[in-house]
Design a protein around this motif. Structure first.
Motif, PDB file in Angstrom:
ATOM      1  N   HIS A 107       0.868  -1.193   0.000  1.00 56.18           N
ATOM      2  CA  HIS A 107       0.000   0.000   0.000  1.00 56.18           C
ATOM      3  C   HIS A 107       0.897   1.233   0.000  1.00 56.18           C
ATOM      4  N   LYS A 108       0.632   2.143  -0.926  1.00 54.46           N
ATOM      5  CA  LYS A 108       1.414   3.375  -1.028  1.00 54.46           C
ATOM      6  C   LYS A 108       0.489   4.561  -0.801  1.00 54.46           C
ATOM      7  N   GLY A 109       0.220   4.845   0.469  1.00 51.75           N
ATOM      8  CA  GLY A 109      -0.628   5.976   0.811  1.00 51.75           C
ATOM      9  C   GLY A 109       0.182   7.245   0.999  1.00 51.75           C
ATOM     10  N   ARG A 110      -0.504   8.367   1.060  1.00 53.79           N
ATOM     11  CA  ARG A 110       0.176   9.645   1.284  1.00 53.79           C
ATOM     12  C   ARG A 110       0.747   9.741   2.687  1.00 53.79           C
ATOM     13  N   THR A 111       0.065   9.131   3.660  1.00 52.63           N
ATOM     14  CA  THR A 111       0.505   9.199   5.051  1.00 52.63           C
ATOM     15  C   THR A 111       1.174   7.910   5.503  1.00 52.63           C
TER      16      THR A 111
END
Length: 141
Positions: A107-111
């Motif tokens: 998962h590559k989230g902003r946070t």
């Protein structure tokens, strides 16, 4: 995303000076569009008392490569990267040679970012599987 692989690997290895990564002799060796790979020698320096690779050394390797991957794939001009959770399953012992840790995005989230890190020997046999969560913390706060 076009990567200058040699430059990125050189930068990753350069920032390891005088850190735990240098102590453990971790070296970043390969990078792709969504992964980063490092290697670590298995010697008595990273053994537990009965002569096999210490689980804590594997976890340190995994967190190092996962955090470095977040550093590479996110805008770290604006953010600090920190590991916030790690879980490891050690499935095979190793006494000598090298281990290789490949961090791949789940998962590559902003946070937050979630990494799967496979630690293998030179024959690609699974030694440990690690899940790491990193967080991007704003430098302006």
């Amino acid at each position: 995303m076009t990567l200058d692989k040699a430059k990125i690997l050189e930068q990753c290895n350069a920032i390891c000076k005088d850190t735990l990564m240098e102590t453990l002799r971790i070296e970043y060796i390969d990078i792709g569009e969504d992964y980063l790979t490092a290697k670590m020698p298995v010697t008595s320096r990273v053994h537990q008392p009965d002569g096999v690779l210490h689980g804590g050394a594997m976890v340190a390797l995994a967190e190092s490569v996962g955090s470095a991957a977040s550093y590479v794939f996110l805008n770290t001009d604006d953010f600090y990267i920190r590991g916030i959770e790690i879980a490891a399953n050690h499935v095979k012992s190793i006494k000598e040679g090298e281990v290789f840790a490949k961090a791949s995005f789940l998962h590559k989230g902003r946070t937050t970012q979630l990494w799967s890190i496979r630690i293998t020997d030179k024959e690609d046999r699974l030694i440990s599987i690690v899940k790491l969560t990193t967080i991007a913390i704003s430098k302006t706060k």
